[in-house]
Design a protein around this motif. Structure first.
Motif, PDB file in Angstrom:
ATOM      1  N   TYR A  38       0.825  -1.452   0.015  1.00 18.60           N
ATOM      2  CA  TYR A  38      -0.150   0.107   0.356  1.00 18.60           C
ATOM      3  C   TYR A  38       1.167   1.342  -0.029  1.00 18.60           C
ATOM      4  CZ  TYR A  38      -4.665  -2.663   1.174  1.00 18.60           C
ATOM      5  OH  TYR A  38      -5.662  -3.729   1.482  1.00 18.60           O
ATOM      6  N   SER A  39       2.334   0.997   0.512  1.00 17.54           N
ATOM      7  CA  SER A  39       2.652   2.462   1.198  1.00 17.54           C
ATOM      8  C   SER A  39       3.661   3.059  -0.531  1.00 17.54           C
ATOM      9  CB  SER A  39       3.781   2.347   1.843  1.00 17.54           C
ATOM     10  OG  SER A  39       4.809   1.453   1.754  1.00 17.54           O
ATOM     11  N   GLN A  40       3.713   1.681  -1.632  1.00 18.11           N
ATOM     12  CA  GLN A  40       4.933   2.191  -2.428  1.00 18.11           C
ATOM     13  C   GLN A  40       4.393   4.017  -3.108  1.00 18.11           C
ATOM     14  OE1 GLN A  40       5.290  -1.641  -4.250  1.00 18.11           O
ATOM     15  NE2 GLN A  40       7.345  -2.355  -2.247  1.00 18.11           N
ATOM     16  N   PRO A  41       3.133   3.355  -3.690  1.00 19.41           N
ATOM     17  CA  PRO A  41       2.262   4.615  -4.783  1.00 19.41           C
ATOM     18  C   PRO A  41       2.364   6.198  -4.062  1.00 19.41           C
ATOM     19  CG  PRO A  41       1.084   2.764  -4.556  1.00 19.41           C
ATOM     20  CD  PRO A  41       1.912   2.611  -3.687  1.00 19.41           C
ATOM     21  N   MET A  42       2.228   5.947  -2.691  1.00 15.36           N
ATOM     22  CA  MET A  42       1.764   6.938  -1.797  1.00 15.36           C
ATOM     23  C   MET A  42       3.139   7.767  -0.924  1.00 15.36           C
ATOM     24  SD  MET A  42      -1.329   5.286   0.746  1.00 15.36           S
ATOM     25  CE  MET A  42      -0.346   4.666   1.425  1.00 15.36           C
ATOM     26  N   LEU A  43       4.189   6.700  -1.654  1.00 10.68           N
ATOM     27  CA  LEU A  43       5.753   8.025  -0.893  1.00 10.68           C
ATOM     28  C   LEU A  43       5.823   9.320  -1.498  1.00 10.68           C
ATOM     29  CD1 LEU A  43       8.092   4.937  -1.602  1.00 10.68           C
ATOM     30  CD2 LEU A  43       7.461   5.535   0.683  1.00 10.68           C
ATOM     31  N   GLY A  44       5.284   9.856  -2.742  1.00 12.28           N
ATOM     32  CA  GLY A  44       5.655  11.242  -2.672  1.00 12.28           C
ATOM     33  C   GLY A  44       4.924  12.479  -1.992  1.00 12.28           C
ATOM     34  N   LEU A  45       3.308  11.761  -1.247  1.00 12.10           N
ATOM     35  CA  LEU A  45       2.288  12.550   0.051  1.00 12.10           C
ATOM     36  C   LEU A  45       3.196  12.153   0.788  1.00 12.10           C
ATOM     37  CD1 LEU A  45      -0.938  11.231  -1.905  1.00 12.10           C
ATOM     38  CD2 LEU A  45       0.129  13.153  -2.531  1.00 12.10           C
ATOM     39  N   ILE A  46       3.279  10.947   0.905  1.00 11.82           N
ATOM     40  CA  ILE A  46       3.533  10.980   2.705  1.00 11.82           C
ATOM     41  C   ILE A  46       4.619  11.729   2.625  1.00 11.82           C
ATOM     42  CG2 ILE A  46       5.009   8.994   4.272  1.00 11.82           C
ATOM     43  CD1 ILE A  46       3.291   6.869   2.941  1.00 11.82           C
ATOM     44  N   ALA A  47       5.591  12.203   2.183  1.00 15.05           N
ATOM     45  CA  ALA A  47       6.909  13.281   1.924  1.00 15.05           C
ATOM     46  C   ALA A  47       6.569  14.431   2.294  1.00 15.05           C
ATOM     47  CB  ALA A  47       7.865  12.846   1.017  1.00 15.05           C
ATOM     48  N   GLN A  48       5.685  14.628   1.625  1.00 19.86           N
ATOM     49  CA  GLN A  48       4.981  15.506   1.817  1.00 19.86           C
ATOM     50  C   GLN A  48       4.273  16.170   2.910  1.00 19.86           C
ATOM     51  OE1 GLN A  48       3.098  16.557  -1.685  1.00 19.86           O
ATOM     52  NE2 GLN A  48       2.756  18.859  -1.121  1.00 19.86           N
ATOM     53  N   ASP A  49       3.582  14.858   3.637  1.00 15.89           N
ATOM     54  CA  ASP A  49       2.772  15.623   4.451  1.00 15.89           C
ATOM     55  C   ASP A  49       3.707  15.572   5.533  1.00 15.89           C
ATOM     56  OD1 ASP A  49      -0.005  16.258   5.642  1.00 15.89           O
ATOM     57  OD2 ASP A  49       0.735  13.889   6.449  1.00 15.89           O
ATOM     58  N   LEU A  50       4.810  14.915   5.749  1.00 16.49           N
ATOM     59  CA  LEU A  50       5.562  14.428   7.201  1.00 16.49           C
ATOM     60  C   LEU A  50       7.032  15.660   6.551  1.00 16.49           C
ATOM     61  CD1 LEU A  50       5.390  11.023   7.616  1.00 16.49           C
ATOM     62  CD2 LEU A  50       3.927  12.784   8.620  1.00 16.49           C
ATOM     63  N   ALA A  51       7.291  16.197   5.761  1.00 20.74           N
ATOM     64  CA  ALA A  51       8.088  17.024   5.260  1.00 20.74           C
ATOM     65  C   ALA A  51       9.304  16.297   5.801  1.00 20.74           C
ATOM     66  CB  ALA A  51       7.516  18.776   6.678  1.00 20.74           C
ATOM     67  N   THR A  52       9.429  15.108   5.096  1.00 19.70           N
ATOM     68  CA  THR A  52      11.098  14.381   5.403  1.00 19.70           C
ATOM     69  C   THR A  52      11.774  14.472   3.467  1.00 19.70           C
ATOM     70  OG1 THR A  52      11.841  12.782   5.621  1.00 19.70           O
ATOM     71  CG2 THR A  52       9.626  12.541   4.858  1.00 19.70           C
ATOM     72  N   GLY A  53      12.617  14.223   3.186  1.00 19.26           N
ATOM     73  CA  GLY A  53      13.673  13.604   2.387  1.00 19.26           C
ATOM     74  C   GLY A  53      13.275  12.393   1.148  1.00 19.26           C
ATOM     75  N   GLU A  54      13.457  12.320   0.331  1.00 15.80           N
ATOM     76  CA  GLU A  54      12.869  11.036  -0.405  1.00 15.80           C
ATOM     77  C   GLU A  54      13.330   9.280  -0.250  1.00 15.80           C
ATOM     78  OE1 GLU A  54      13.347  12.075  -4.444  1.00 15.80           O
ATOM     79  OE2 GLU A  54      11.971  13.277  -4.805  1.00 15.80           O
ATOM     80  N   ARG A  55      14.643  10.581   0.963  1.00 12.57           N
ATOM     81  CA  ARG A  55      15.582   9.140   0.811  1.00 12.57           C
ATOM     82  C   ARG A  55      15.487   8.725   1.728  1.00 12.57           C
ATOM     83  NH1 ARG A  55      22.326   9.014   1.161  1.00 12.57           N
ATOM     84  NH2 ARG A  55      21.849  10.074  -1.340  1.00 12.57           N
TER      85      ARG A  55
END
Length: 318
Positions: A38-55
């Motif tokens: 479930y998490s894989q397509p949502m990584l961009g949204l998660i990174a934006q929401d939690l204010a964290t980097g891609e790595r």
């Protein structure tokens, strides 16, 4: 002969399980293994929401898969020692709690811990498939297990598609919350449908793990299979752990598009029977080498992505 009742201790079945029970197990396997993806397509949204980097956010699917590997190693052997029905129900509750914790995570460290626990408990699928094998008589075992495996493959195939669409429409937390509810519902269905299972081993837990080491030492084919599948899994996870982030950064595409790439998993499902027929004629090692070569060509093509215009990148990924 009727299907075993809830109080029955299954050992050597003489009749096929009811279609409703097979469907329940197929759904259980599908919903549980879907939790890994479930998490894989949502990584961009998660990174934006939690204010964290891609790595950093890329550790979410990595820890989920690590938890799954640890769960297969450390928890799956318990199915030989204890009643599988109890293990399935307990893991259903714990998986739902882990998914709920992911939905409520306020910062990345909390989400990472929840992701590891999701992977551990998603080994529920590795209890359901053997349970299906035990419930089926010898003459129908392949058919029953095949139907349950179809549910598992559909879970892998559709999980990314569903999570991408849901996350883009309502947010990634909603997707994790819905996943928790689906696992609880699946557990309730299996609580009513599954019989009890007789233990097949009296070994204590350390001895169970020790038996895995004995198999490892005595079976060179097992060692080769583990090595090749581990390396292929690394490539598989590397692709899916970075796809959503790259689509978001390079093309400005959301989680729904990233999730739609899960439909490509249909290629694997469609190729399976063809590969089986070739394996009967050429042998499994030859077919495995051919499949590895195809995977290598696919990754080699991705090496040119940085020189391509955005309009050509999407077809290449597909």
């Amino acid at each position: 002969m009727p299907t075993p009742s809830l109080s029955t201790i299954v050992s050597t079945p003489s009749a096929a399980p009811a279609p409703s029970l097979v469907l329940a197990m197929a759904a259980g396997a599908g919903f549980s293994v879907a939790s890994l993806y479930y998490s894989q397509p949502m990584l961009g949204l998660i990174a934006q929401d939690l204010a964290t980097g891609e790595r950093a956010v890329g550790l979410v699917p990595t820890l989920t898969q690590l938890g799954y590997a640890l769960g297969i190693l450390l928890l799956a052997p318990l199915g030989d020692r204890f009643d599988r029905r109890n293990l399935i129900l307990l893991k259903s509750v714990l998986l739902a709690l882990a998914l709920g914790a992911a939905a409520l995570a306020g910062q990345l460290p909390g989400l990472l811990v929840a992701s590891l626990l999701v992977g551990l408990m998603a080994t529920l699928a590795q209890d359901i498939v053997p349970a299906a094998a035990v419930l089926a008589p010898d003459a129908q075992r392949g058919q029953v297990v095949g139907r349950v495996m179809t549910g598992l493959l559909l879970g892998i195939l559709l999980s990314r598609v569903v999570s991408g669409v849901v996350a883009e429409a309502w947010g990634w937390r909603v997707q994790f919350g819905l996943a928790a509810l689906s696992v609880l519902a699946m557990g309730a269905v299996m609580a009513r449908a599954l019989p009890h299972f007789a233990a097949t081993s009296t070994l204590r837990y350390p001895a169970l793990l020790g038996s895995l080491l004995a198999l490892w030492r005595e079976q060179p084919q097992l060692r080769r299979a583990v090595a090749s599948q581990s390396l292929l899994a690394v490539g598989f996870s590397a692709f899916w752990s970075t796809l959503a982030l790259m689509l978001h950064a390079r093309l400005g595409l959301g989680s729904a598009v990233a999730g739609a790439f899960g439909i490509a998993g249909a290629a694997g499902a469609l190729a399976a029977p063809v590969a089986g027929r070739f394996a009967d004629r050429l042998g499994s090692p030859a077919v495995a080498r051919l499949a590895i070569a195809v995977a290598l060509v696919g990754f080699a093509l991705l090496l040119v992505d940085s020189w391509l215009p955005a309009v050509a990148l999407l077809p290449l990924l597909v």
